[in-house]
Every structure is written in C-alpha cells, then in structure tokens.
Design an enzyme around this catalytic site. Structure first.
Site, PDB file in Angstrom:
ATOM      1  N   PRO A 139       0.680  -1.279  -0.161  1.00 42.17           N
ATOM      2  CA  PRO A 139       0.060  -0.026   0.007  1.00 42.17           C
ATOM      3  C   PRO A 139       0.882   1.174  -0.078  1.00 42.17           C
ATOM      4  CG  PRO A 139      -0.789  -1.476   1.703  1.00 42.17           C
ATOM      5  CD  PRO A 139       0.623  -1.916   1.128  1.00 42.17           C
ATOM      6  N   LEU A 140       0.494   2.175  -0.765  1.00 40.01           N
ATOM      7  CA  LEU A 140       1.133   3.504  -0.886  1.00 40.01           C
ATOM      8  C   LEU A 140       0.174   4.627  -0.642  1.00 40.01           C
ATOM      9  CD1 LEU A 140       3.875   2.893  -3.629  1.00 40.01           C
ATOM     10  CD2 LEU A 140       4.343   3.182  -1.217  1.00 40.01           C
ATOM     11  N   CYS A 145       3.760   2.874   8.748  1.00 39.36           N
ATOM     12  CA  CYS A 145       3.768   4.100   8.116  1.00 39.36           C
ATOM     13  C   CYS A 145       4.477   5.042   9.122  1.00 39.36           C
ATOM     14  CB  CYS A 145       2.426   4.581   8.104  1.00 39.36           C
ATOM     15  SG  CYS A 145       2.309   6.274   7.218  1.00 39.36           S
ATOM     16  N   LYS A 200       1.849  -5.170   8.718  1.00 37.99           N
ATOM     17  CA  LYS A 200       3.027  -4.515   8.195  1.00 37.99           C
ATOM     18  C   LYS A 200       3.831  -3.662   9.198  1.00 37.99           C
ATOM     19  CE  LYS A 200       5.065  -2.065   4.359  1.00 37.99           C
ATOM     20  NZ  LYS A 200       4.916  -1.459   3.172  1.00 37.99           N
ATOM     21  N   ASN A 221      10.005  -6.423   2.603  1.00 35.81           N
ATOM     22  CA  ASN A 221       9.884  -5.126   1.890  1.00 35.81           C
ATOM     23  C   ASN A 221      10.971  -4.169   2.257  1.00 35.81           C
ATOM     24  OD1 ASN A 221       8.178  -2.021   2.874  1.00 35.81           O
ATOM     25  ND2 ASN A 221       7.616  -2.965   0.953  1.00 35.81           N
ATOM     26  N   GLY A 222      11.144  -3.190   1.158  1.00 40.34           N
ATOM     27  CA  GLY A 222      12.202  -2.296   0.994  1.00 40.34           C
ATOM     28  C   GLY A 222      13.432  -2.516  -0.094  1.00 40.34           C
ATOM     29  N   ASP A 223      13.599  -1.663  -1.007  1.00 41.72           N
ATOM     30  CA  ASP A 223      14.492  -1.436  -2.138  1.00 41.72           C
ATOM     31  C   ASP A 223      14.405  -2.817  -2.823  1.00 41.72           C
ATOM     32  OD1 ASP A 223      15.213   0.658  -0.556  1.00 41.72           O
ATOM     33  OD2 ASP A 223      17.263  -0.425   0.281  1.00 41.72           O
ATOM     34  N   ARG A 242       7.484   1.409  -3.801  1.00 38.16           N
ATOM     35  CA  ARG A 242       7.950   2.442  -4.977  1.00 38.16           C
ATOM     36  C   ARG A 242       8.556   1.821  -5.982  1.00 38.16           C
ATOM     37  NH1 ARG A 242      11.589   6.073  -1.345  1.00 38.16           N
ATOM     38  NH2 ARG A 242      11.969   4.369  -0.332  1.00 38.16           N
TER      39      ARG A 242
END
Length: 319
Positions: free
Chosen positions: A16-17, A98, A137, A198-200, A223
């Site tokens: 989710p973003l 978040c 998350k 999650n991440g990168d 992203r």
C-alpha cells in the site's frame, strides 16, 4: 477469489502507498499480473467510525485478490473498520509501519511499535472478529536504538496474524539508507507464519537477492512498481520458470505512462488527473540522461496534449 485466497500461493504483494495505489494504479498492475496480492491505500479506522454504509474505496472485482489496509490505535475502532471491510476483502492488513509524522503522532502506523502490547490487543481483537486472513506490516523499530521487530513479530503471530510484512528500516529512517534484508532474515527464522520482505526491491535481480538473503516467503513492493507495472509479473515469472524477462524499454515505459495518465484523467478529469500524475514522471523516465531536468518541465505542464508532446520529444532524443 476472495474465499479461495491462500497466501501460500502468493510470491508478490503490491505494498500500500498513500496517495499512490489508487484504483487506476492497481488495475494497471493487474493488467500485467493476475496473481499478485493487490492492496488499497491505508484507510483510517477513525474516519470509518461513524459511516454506516461507507463507500470504502473504489475497486473492481477483477482486482482480487485484494487486501484492505487499516490504520489506527483504538482496538474497538480497528475492529469496526475490519468488519466493515471484510465483505470486500481478501485480506485485512494492519498498518504498523507508516512513518510519517501526521500518522505516528496519534500512535498510529509505526507509532504502535513503541506500544507492542497495544498492537497485540488490536491484532488479536481484529482476528477474533474476521474470517478472512489477517496480516500486519511493520518496521524494524522506532529507531536504531530500539529495534524490537523480532519481539513485535512474535506478538503478531501470537495474536493470530496469518502472515506479516517487514520493512527493513526503522521509523526514524523514513525511506533513507538501505533496507536491512539481513534483519528480515532474522525475523523469518523466528516465526512460523509467512514473512514477506519489503524495501528496496526495484528489479527482478533485487527480488532474487532479497529472497536469497532473507529466505522470506515473498516480496512486498512499493515504490519499485512506480514507473513499471510489469515488475510484479516479471518477478513472479522468474520464481515460476527461472527466466528473467527484461524490464520495459523507454518506448514501452512511455506508452505505459500515457495509459496511466489517460486512466487518471478518466477517473479525476484532465486538470486533477494531470496534477495527480506529477509524482510519477520521475519514476517512468529515470533511465534517461538528464531525467531530473525533463521532470522539472513535465511537472509544469497542465494538459494531456502538452505532456504527450514533451514525452514524444524525450523519446525522439533517447530512442
């Protein structure tokens, strides 16, 4: 599809973003990949407390499997939100990750990592009141001096979470530095439920390396999808077949960008659709020399025709 959802069949989650993963974004992913778990933008449990028949979010049946993410710090309101969303959801996801100030100042998002017992109470209460899978998350901790992700993950498992996603940064890091995949691997060793990393993760190669290091059950991509809606499919394809499909060419990315703009205009109207799209331009043209200069021009343009002309010019110069 909602009733038959099984996280063990999923290798890729679209993270989710807020302000990004709207219905257009999700449907563009789904056009390329019919299997990954899609996620709505986070939904405030506080905002849903007095809404008897809410229009929760725009969504389409073809989006499933689809996760609805809720954020908040009051167990009763989080339960209320989860129950409202459950008829529409493949998964209910609790946001404990978040990092932005306006969220954490109310103990929401990663603010809950400073109150793991409260997070446990919320997860347990939500789990007791829904029949669809529950996910959580979270991050490594509030800051680098207070990394409690293993304890937190164990509590979420104990509370009844069916799977978790760990972002390999602390709240204090926001999105700077690098995601700590080794830490995600540590959590994976400690839990019996599936763990998503999650991440990168911005390429198929990143996903391969991440899962080699973490031994996680899959990846959650935020992203990294912006500017390339084929990425979830290409990652899934590799883990299914061993074949690496190249990322889209500049020409293909610009066609994808124009499709994205057209769909946002249809949803929001031309003025608002163009304004909304400004946050995406840099991701689509990141491979181009002097991309930042092109982006500076693109974000000033106010009509579809002018944006299309500018993109055509970029393609002519760099094809």
């Amino acid at each position: 599809m909602k009733k038959n959802f099984d996280i063990k069949n999923i290798k890729v989650i679209q993270a989710p973003l807020a302000g990004i993963s709207d219905i257009v974004y999700r449907n563009l992913i789904r056009r390329h990949h019919g299997k990954c778990l899609l996620s709505t933008e986070m939904l405030s449990s506080e905002a849903l407390k007095n809404v008897p028949n809410p229009k929760i979010a725009d969504f389409k049946e073809e989006e499933y499997p689809l996760s609805f993410q809720i954020v908040g710090h009051k167990p009763d309101l989080m339960v209320n939100a989860a129950k409202l969303l459950e008829p529409r959801a493949s998964v209910i996801d609790i946001n404990c990750g978040c990092p932005v100030n306006k969220v954490v100042k109310s103990t929401d998002g990663s603010g809950l990592m400073r109150q793991p017992k409260l997070a446990y109470e919320i997860a347990q209460a939500v789990k007791e009141n829904i029949k669809v899978p529950l996910s959580v998350k979270f991050r490594l901790g509030w800051d680098r001096q207070n990394k409690n992700f293993i304890e937190f993950g164990q509590l979420m498992q104990e509370a009844g979470a069916d799977f978790v996603t760990l972002h390999g940064r602390c709240r204090s890091d926001l999105y700077s530095g690098s995601s700590d995949w080794d830490a995600i691997g540590q959590l994976k060793k400690e839990l019996d439920i599936p763990v998503f990393a999650n991440g990168d993760i911005k390429s198929v190669e990143d996903a391969i390396k991440c899962l080699e290091i973490t031994k996680a059950d899959g990846v959650s991509i935020g992203r990294g999808i912006m500017g390339d809606f084929t990425l979830p499919f290409r990652i899934e394809h590799y883990f299914r077949t061993g074949e690496i499909i190249k990322e889209p060419s500049l020409d293909e990315k610009i066609k994808m960008l124009l499709e994205h703009i057209e769909d946002e205009i249809e949803l929001r109207n031309e003025i608002n659709g163009i304004k909304f799209m400004r946050k995406f331009y840099g991701f689509y043209i990141s491979s181009v020399k002097n991309a930042s200069k092109y982006r500076q021009v693109l974000v000033t343009l106010e009509t579809y025709d002018k944006v299309k002309k500018a993109l055509d010019d970029i393609l002519c110069l760099h094809a």
